[in-house]
Write an enzyme that holds these catalytic residues in place. Structure first.
Site, PDB file in Angstrom:
ATOM      1  N   GLN A   1       1.062  -1.301   0.270  1.00 39.58           N
ATOM      2  CA  GLN A   1       0.078   0.074   0.186  1.00 39.58           C
ATOM      3  C   GLN A   1       0.529   0.869   0.168  1.00 39.58           C
ATOM      4  O   GLN A   1       0.357   2.068  -0.084  1.00 39.58           O
ATOM      5  CB  GLN A   1      -1.165   0.169   1.233  1.00 39.58           C
ATOM      6  CG  GLN A   1      -1.567  -1.673   1.413  1.00 39.58           C
ATOM      7  CD  GLN A   1      -2.077  -1.145   2.885  1.00 39.58           C
ATOM      8  OE1 GLN A   1      -3.634  -0.687   2.751  1.00 39.58           O
ATOM      9  NE2 GLN A   1      -1.866  -1.620   4.042  1.00 39.58           N
ATOM     10  N   ASN A   2       2.290   1.447   0.082  1.00 39.62           N
ATOM     11  CA  ASN A   2       2.944   2.371   0.196  1.00 39.62           C
ATOM     12  C   ASN A   2       3.407   2.742  -1.384  1.00 39.62           C
ATOM     13  O   ASN A   2       3.308   2.164  -2.078  1.00 39.62           O
ATOM     14  CB  ASN A   2       3.891   2.174   1.167  1.00 39.62           C
ATOM     15  CG  ASN A   2       4.252   1.200   1.990  1.00 39.62           C
ATOM     16  OD1 ASN A   2       3.074   1.674   3.115  1.00 39.62           O
ATOM     17  ND2 ASN A   2       4.854   0.494   3.014  1.00 39.62           N
ATOM     18  N   VAL A   3       3.424   4.276  -1.021  1.00 40.92           N
ATOM     19  CA  VAL A   3       3.776   4.620  -2.239  1.00 40.92           C
ATOM     20  C   VAL A   3       5.234   4.984  -2.662  1.00 40.92           C
ATOM     21  O   VAL A   3       5.202   6.225  -3.456  1.00 40.92           O
ATOM     22  CB  VAL A   3       2.838   5.626  -3.071  1.00 40.92           C
ATOM     23  CG1 VAL A   3       1.529   5.857  -2.434  1.00 40.92           C
ATOM     24  CG2 VAL A   3       2.769   6.889  -2.096  1.00 40.92           C
ATOM     25  N   ASP A   4       5.883   4.802  -1.586  1.00 40.81           N
ATOM     26  CA  ASP A   4       7.301   5.687  -1.012  1.00 40.81           C
ATOM     27  C   ASP A   4       8.224   5.138  -2.217  1.00 40.81           C
ATOM     28  O   ASP A   4       9.429   5.841  -2.507  1.00 40.81           O
ATOM     29  CB  ASP A   4       7.940   5.729   0.234  1.00 40.81           C
ATOM     30  CG  ASP A   4       7.516   4.548   0.965  1.00 40.81           C
ATOM     31  OD1 ASP A   4       8.842   3.284  -0.047  1.00 40.81           O
ATOM     32  OD2 ASP A   4       7.392   4.478   1.981  1.00 40.81           O
TER      33      ASP A   4
ATOM     34  N   HIS B   1      -1.318   1.206  -4.200  1.00 38.80           N
ATOM     35  CA  HIS B   1      -1.563   2.479  -3.883  1.00 38.80           C
ATOM     36  C   HIS B   1      -0.743   4.117  -4.904  1.00 38.80           C
ATOM     37  O   HIS B   1      -0.954   4.951  -4.679  1.00 38.80           O
ATOM     38  CB  HIS B   1      -1.700   2.929  -3.087  1.00 38.80           C
ATOM     39  CG  HIS B   1      -3.031   2.161  -1.883  1.00 38.80           C
ATOM     40  ND1 HIS B   1      -2.878   2.381  -0.457  1.00 38.80           N
ATOM     41  CD2 HIS B   1      -3.581   2.347  -2.206  1.00 38.80           C
ATOM     42  CE1 HIS B   1      -4.182   2.209  -0.184  1.00 38.80           C
ATOM     43  NE2 HIS B   1      -4.101   0.935  -1.329  1.00 38.80           N
TER      44      HIS B   1
ATOM     45  N   CYS C   1       2.301  17.389 -18.574  1.00 36.81           N
ATOM     46  CA  CYS C   1       2.795  16.632 -20.227  1.00 36.81           C
ATOM     47  C   CYS C   1       3.242  16.635 -21.023  1.00 36.81           C
ATOM     48  O   CYS C   1       3.176  17.867 -21.410  1.00 36.81           O
ATOM     49  CB  CYS C   1       1.506  15.917 -20.344  1.00 36.81           C
ATOM     50  SG  CYS C   1       1.862  14.049 -21.056  1.00 36.81           S
TER      51      CYS C   1
HETATM   52  P1  OAD Z   1      -1.255   3.390   8.388  1.00 34.21           P
HETATM   53  O1  OAD Z   1      -1.109   4.948   8.912  1.00 34.21           O
HETATM   54  O2  OAD Z   1      -2.701   3.722   8.754  1.00 34.21           O
HETATM   55  O3  OAD Z   1      -1.047   2.286   9.987  1.00 34.21           O
HETATM   56  C1  OAD Z   1       0.202   2.285   9.782  1.00 34.21           C
HETATM   57  C2  OAD Z   1       0.562   0.900  11.091  1.00 34.21           C
HETATM   58  O4  OAD Z   1       2.059   0.301  10.806  1.00 34.21           O
HETATM   59  C3  OAD Z   1      -0.126   0.689  11.776  1.00 34.21           C
HETATM   60  O5  OAD Z   1      -0.866  -0.112  12.767  1.00 34.21           O
HETATM   61  C4  OAD Z   1       1.418   0.806  13.228  1.00 34.21           C
HETATM   62  O6  OAD Z   1       0.601   0.219  14.120  1.00 34.21           O
HETATM   63  C5  OAD Z   1       2.033   0.048  12.200  1.00 34.21           C
HETATM   64  N1  OAD Z   1       3.469   0.957  12.513  1.00 34.21           N
HETATM   65  C6  OAD Z   1       3.553   1.688  13.528  1.00 34.21           C
HETATM   66  N2  OAD Z   1       5.379   1.979  12.862  1.00 34.21           N
HETATM   67  C7  OAD Z   1       5.658   0.148  12.690  1.00 34.21           C
HETATM   68  C8  OAD Z   1       6.831  -0.877  12.869  1.00 34.21           C
HETATM   69  N3  OAD Z   1       8.176   0.133  13.074  1.00 34.21           N
HETATM   70  N4  OAD Z   1       6.869  -1.378  12.574  1.00 34.21           N
HETATM   71  C9  OAD Z   1       6.093  -2.699  12.385  1.00 34.21           C
HETATM   72  N5  OAD Z   1       4.602  -1.644  12.147  1.00 34.21           N
HETATM   73  C10 OAD Z   1       4.597  -0.416  12.612  1.00 34.21           C
HETATM   74  O7  OAD Z   1      -0.636   2.529   7.157  1.00 34.21           O
HETATM   75  P2  OAD Z   1      -1.801   1.950   5.877  1.00 34.21           P
HETATM   76  O8  OAD Z   1      -1.884   1.010   6.523  1.00 34.21           O
HETATM   77  O9  OAD Z   1      -0.503   1.764   4.916  1.00 34.21           O
HETATM   78  O10 OAD Z   1      -3.734   5.058   0.908  1.00 34.21           O
HETATM   79  O11 OAD Z   1      -2.481   2.133   5.524  1.00 34.21           O
HETATM   80  C11 OAD Z   1      -3.036   1.773   4.264  1.00 34.21           C
HETATM   81  C12 OAD Z   1      -2.916   3.068   3.630  1.00 34.21           C
HETATM   82  O12 OAD Z   1      -4.028   4.467   4.189  1.00 34.21           O
HETATM   83  C13 OAD Z   1      -2.349   4.071   2.692  1.00 34.21           C
HETATM   84  O13 OAD Z   1      -1.785   3.160   1.896  1.00 34.21           O
HETATM   85  C14 OAD Z   1      -2.571   5.082   2.648  1.00 34.21           C
HETATM   86  C15 OAD Z   1      -4.013   5.353   3.649  1.00 34.21           C
HETATM   87  O14 OAD Z   1      -4.589   6.481   3.439  1.00 34.21           O
HETATM   88  C16 OAD Z   1      -3.254   6.030   0.440  1.00 34.21           C
HETATM   89  O15 OAD Z   1      -2.689   6.868   0.298  1.00 34.21           O
HETATM   90  C17 OAD Z   1      -4.004   5.824  -0.973  1.00 34.21           C
END
Ligand code: OAD
Length: 241
Positions: free
Chosen positions: A100-103, A118, A146
């Site tokens: 889900q990461n865009v980085d 994403h 563009c």
């Molecule tokens: P979130 O920011 O919602 O959640 C990050 C998760 O990583 C949380 O459950 C934290 O507990 C966990 N976490 C933090 N640090 C950590 C570490 N060092 N090791 C392991 N776990 C850790 O991010 P996503 O779940 O990726 O969408 O969010 C999903 C999507 O929601 C993203 O891709 C983005 C966002 O809105 C778009 O940009 C379309």
């Protein structure tokens, strides 16, 4: 058998492995998560800027925000968890990394079979002709246009209220229905998709392991929960050789 040893053995005996990652894996590289304090820019929440409406209203503001995020991400490097997944892919018969990461950090680490559901912050898409291109400019010009048709470019990212690419969903679901092991790393599960991906794999008989620093709404769905930072835990799951 100790929990990590048990999981490591399931992984090394599996012929097909799927991995789902979220912002938590990049947090250990210093990339701000979406829902943490450090993810705020000028007091806007991601939900207020990462939308088609926000871009229609003020594309310059949205691009300034993405430029700020590109400036941060450009200085970050993959961590031990990203590198461990590269090693896992090298040894697996069948491997898919759904992120889900865009980085772009998985690609920078050397992972090959990646589905960026994403999108990618280093790609742009033309709002007129649809052309998708890489663009690594930091800073990026505000507003970028563009090279082919001079239309306004937008980040090639799936925003709130937009649908995922059906081809990405199909590819991910096909892999989740056939994988023997699914690792779910650093994702909050607040976004519905993670839960449906996990259910798909579980329903088809996969052994599902969650790695997160805290409990998530998905923890009850999985076979094993490993509490800890991704960069500490993921390397322990990959055989040393
Ligand atoms: P979130 O920011 O919602 O959640 C990050 C998760 O990583 C949380 O459950 C934290 O507990 C966990 N976490 C933090 N640090 C950590 C570490 N060092 N090791 C392991 N776990 C850790 O991010 P996503 O779940 O990726 O969408 O969010 C999903 C999507 O929601 C993203 O891709 C983005 C966002 O809105 C778009 O940009 C379309």
């Amino acid at each position: 058998m100790e929990k990590t040893a048990r999981i490591r053995s399931r992984i090394s005996n599996a012929s097909s492995i799927a991995v789902l990652t979220g912002a938590g894996i990049s947090a250990d590289s210093g990339v701000p998560t979406f829902r943490g304090q450090d993810g705020l820019w000028r007091n806007f929440k991601a939900e207020e800027l990462a939308t088609p409406d926000a871009f229609r209203r003020d594309p310059g503001l949205v691009w300034e925000w993405y430029n700020w995020r590109r400036e941060i991400i450009a200085t970050k490097n993959p961590n031990a968890a990203h590198h461990a997944l590269v090693k896992l892919e090298r040894h697996a018969q069948s491997f898919i990394l759904i992120t889900q990461n865009v980085d772009g950090l998985h690609g920078k680490a050397g992972s090959k079979n990646i589905t960026e559901i994403h999108g990618n912050i280093w790609k742009t898409r033309c709002t007129a002709c649809g052309d998708i291109s890489h663009n690594f400019d930091v800073p990026i010009s505000i507003l970028p246009h563009c090279k082919k048709c001079n239309g306004l470019l937008r980040p090639h990212i799936v925003w709130f209220g937009e649908s995922l690419d059906p081809a990405d969903i199909k590819q991910s679901m096909d892999a989740l229905h056939t994988c023997e092991v699914l690792l779910v790393i650093g994702t909050s599960g607040i976004v519905q998709l993670a839960a449906s991906f996990i259910s798909a794999a579980k329903g088809a008989g996969a052994y599902v392991v969650e790695i997160n620093i805290e409990e998530t709404p998905n923890s009850y769905l999985v076979d094993e929960v490993l509490a800890g930072r991704a960069s500490d835990v993921v390397p322990l799951l990959v055989n040393r050789d």
